[in-house]
Enzyme design. Structure first.
Site, PDB file in Angstrom:
ATOM      1  N   THR A 290      77.436 -75.263   3.520  1.00 20.53           N
ATOM      2  CA  THR A 290      78.103 -76.345   4.220  1.00 20.53           C
ATOM      3  C   THR A 290      77.729 -77.616   3.475  1.00 20.53           C
ATOM      4  O   THR A 290      76.674 -77.680   2.855  1.00 20.53           O
ATOM      5  CB  THR A 290      77.594 -76.462   5.668  1.00 20.53           C
ATOM      6  OG1 THR A 290      77.822 -75.232   6.359  1.00 20.53           O
ATOM      7  CG2 THR A 290      78.269 -77.574   6.432  1.00 20.53           C
TER       8      THR A 290
ATOM      9  N   ARG B 109      87.196 -65.759  12.058  1.00 20.98           N
ATOM     10  CA  ARG B 109      85.909 -66.314  12.484  1.00 20.98           C
ATOM     11  C   ARG B 109      85.808 -67.802  12.142  1.00 20.98           C
ATOM     12  O   ARG B 109      86.185 -68.247  11.056  1.00 20.98           O
ATOM     13  CB  ARG B 109      84.774 -65.543  11.803  1.00 20.98           C
ATOM     14  CG  ARG B 109      83.364 -66.046  12.147  1.00 20.98           C
ATOM     15  CD  ARG B 109      82.818 -66.992  11.111  1.00 20.98           C
ATOM     16  NE  ARG B 109      81.417 -67.364  11.405  1.00 20.98           N
ATOM     17  CZ  ARG B 109      80.746 -68.297  10.743  1.00 20.98           C
ATOM     18  NH1 ARG B 109      81.325 -68.961   9.758  1.00 20.98           N
ATOM     19  NH2 ARG B 109      79.489 -68.575  11.061  1.00 20.98           N
ATOM     20  N   VAL B 110      85.280 -68.573  13.076  1.00 18.65           N
ATOM     21  CA  VAL B 110      85.004 -69.992  12.881  1.00 18.65           C
ATOM     22  C   VAL B 110      83.556 -70.245  13.277  1.00 18.65           C
ATOM     23  O   VAL B 110      83.101 -69.775  14.319  1.00 18.65           O
ATOM     24  CB  VAL B 110      85.940 -70.873  13.719  1.00 18.65           C
ATOM     25  CG1 VAL B 110      85.565 -72.348  13.567  1.00 18.65           C
ATOM     26  CG2 VAL B 110      87.393 -70.651  13.317  1.00 18.65           C
ATOM     27  N   GLY B 111      82.830 -70.976  12.443  1.00 14.90           N
ATOM     28  CA  GLY B 111      81.429 -71.262  12.723  1.00 14.90           C
ATOM     29  C   GLY B 111      81.219 -72.579  13.449  1.00 14.90           C
ATOM     30  O   GLY B 111      82.108 -73.085  14.135  1.00 14.90           O
ATOM     31  N   ASP B 112      80.040 -73.154  13.268  1.00 12.64           N
ATOM     32  CA  ASP B 112      79.650 -74.326  14.050  1.00 12.64           C
ATOM     33  C   ASP B 112      80.220 -75.635  13.534  1.00 12.64           C
ATOM     34  O   ASP B 112      80.318 -76.605  14.282  1.00 12.64           O
ATOM     35  CB  ASP B 112      78.126 -74.425  14.102  1.00 12.64           C
ATOM     36  CG  ASP B 112      77.517 -74.649  12.721  1.00 12.64           C
ATOM     37  OD1 ASP B 112      77.798 -73.832  11.820  1.00 12.64           O
ATOM     38  OD2 ASP B 112      76.759 -75.618  12.539  1.00 12.64           O
TER      39      ASP B 112
ATOM     40  N   THR C  76      73.712 -77.353   9.002  1.00  8.01           N
ATOM     41  CA  THR C  76      74.083 -76.265   8.111  1.00  8.01           C
ATOM     42  C   THR C  76      73.223 -75.062   8.460  1.00  8.01           C
ATOM     43  O   THR C  76      71.992 -75.165   8.488  1.00  8.01           O
ATOM     44  CB  THR C  76      73.896 -76.641   6.630  1.00  8.01           C
ATOM     45  OG1 THR C  76      74.044 -75.476   5.814  1.00  8.01           O
ATOM     46  CG2 THR C  76      72.535 -77.269   6.361  1.00  8.01           C
ATOM     47  N   GLY C  77      73.862 -73.944   8.746  1.00  5.13           N
ATOM     48  CA  GLY C  77      73.050 -72.790   9.114  1.00  5.13           C
ATOM     49  C   GLY C  77      73.878 -71.632   9.613  1.00  5.13           C
ATOM     50  O   GLY C  77      75.090 -71.569   9.389  1.00  5.13           O
TER      51      GLY C  77
ATOM     52  N   GLY D 181      75.988 -70.172  11.848  1.00  6.11           N
ATOM     53  CA  GLY D 181      76.839 -70.886  12.774  1.00  6.11           C
ATOM     54  C   GLY D 181      76.824 -70.379  14.198  1.00  6.11           C
ATOM     55  O   GLY D 181      76.843 -71.177  15.149  1.00  6.11           O
TER      56      GLY D 181
END
Length: 356
Positions: A218, A246-249, A270-271, A273
């Site tokens: 990220t 899929r969608v992350g944070d 960043t991590g 998600g």
């Protein structure tokens, strides 16, 4: 938190004035902090050339954002300027250089937030918009919505005049190889190589990311401008070989991105998600600063909490006094900071101290 995370936890206090008078004198007129992703990034994994390339890229992003702030530009403009440069840099998993889905596509997510108004914009699943961070800002400023996804988000971005590119623009050989390895490990079929991309081996070796960095890719920025406004922005290519949309944070306001002048805080994360969403990491950090915690203490506590449920990664945090902080529970995070009161500095590994 397990022993590995405890060993990797890195907390860098970037401003520690001794007295109230010193605080008043040292308070910067503007400040900027950036990151380019966190993960298993260790000295032995990067060649000297790669190490230097990452540092130079971080420096360019800091320079771009700092130029905006020094000229009196807004925190939002500075955040966008810094993130756009990293989106165009194939070293980072955002924009050009994004990872591939299991279907062999690059799907891009981004978010921005204005700390003074708490207006926000986010996009997910873009495939043709060159700068997802610009699309997120357009959602915030030119629509009544907060988040747009997929084809609709792409149509909106194009209608607002944002640059559109062929999907092959985002291709990098290293990310394609990472997809191939991941799918082979899963015994899943490999997609066809995308049309219009360079032949295997044609891309410059220097722009190939470490083959097994296991990085939570990220890029992001947080800024304070001369008017005291905070802003945050984050952009990502997501997770290698992700499936099912899929969608992350990153585009989830309050998870990967948040800014609030009222709480005295702007955050880009960043991590992993899924864990950052469950822990509402960015919003929780601002809740802590709103309750009186320093930006560093808030970042420290939140990364410890997300680690306790199994999450890995890091955050950058900016306060209304120009104090910024980094926290991570990984061996490294590409990062940097600059303000009107101190020169730019960049770092990669967890044991590097960015204090002046």
């Amino acid at each position: 938190m397990n022993a590995i995370r405890l060993a990797c936890l890195s907390l860098c206090v970037l401003a520690a004035p001794a007295t109230a008078q010193d605080t008043a004198q040292a308070r910067p007129a503007w400040a900027l902090a950036i990151h380019g992703g966190a993960g298993v990034i260790e000295r032995q994994d990067l060649s000297p050339e790669q190490d230097a390339a990452y540092r130079a890229s971080l420096q360019r992003a800091l320079d771009a954002g700092a130029a905006v702030l020094e000229a009196g530009g807004s925190a939002l403009d500075a955040v966008e300027a810094a993130v756009r440069l990293m989106e165009d840099d194939p070293l980072f998993n955002a924009g050009r250089g994004a990872v591939f889905t299991a279907a062999g596509r690059n799907e891009l997510d981004a978010a921005v937030m204005d700390g003074r108004t708490r207006n926000a914009g986010a996009v997910a699943g873009l495939t043709r918009t060159r700068h997802p961070i610009a699309a997120a800002r357009a959602v915030m400023e030119q629509s009544p919505h907060v988040m747009l996804i997929g084809e609709g988000a792409e149509t909106f971005a194009a209608a607002r005049g944002l640059e559109q590119v062929d999907p092959a623009f985002f291709f990098t050989e290293s990310r394609w190889r990472a997809l191939e390895r991941t799918l082979r490990d899963r015994s899943e079929p490999l997609p066809e190589r995308p049309a219009g991309v360079p032949a295997p081996g044609a891309m410059a070796a220097l722009h190939q990311a470490p083959l097994d960095e296991r990085k939570f890719g990220t890029v992001g920025a947080v800024a304070l401008d001369r008017s005291g406004r905070l802003a945050a922005g984050t952009s990502t290519g997501g997770m290698t070989a992700k499936r099912w949309g899929r969608v992350g944070d990153v585009p989830v306001i309050g998870a990967g991105t948040y800014a609030s002048n009222a709480d005295g805080c702007a955050v880009s994360a960043t991590g992993s998600g899924e864990y950052f969403i469950r822990a509402t990491v960015a919003r929780d950090i601002c809740h802590r600063t709103g309750g009186g915690a320093s930006v560093q203490a808030a970042a420290d506590s939140e990364i410890a909490d997300v680690g306790s449920i199994g999450g890995d990664g890091g955050v950058i945090v900016m306060g209304t006094d120009g104090t910024f902080a980094f926290a991570m529970n990984t061996p490294g995070m590409y990062r940097g900071a600059v303000s009107s009161a101190r020169p730019a500095a960049v770092a990669i590994y967890a044991d590097e101290d960015l204090r002046p």
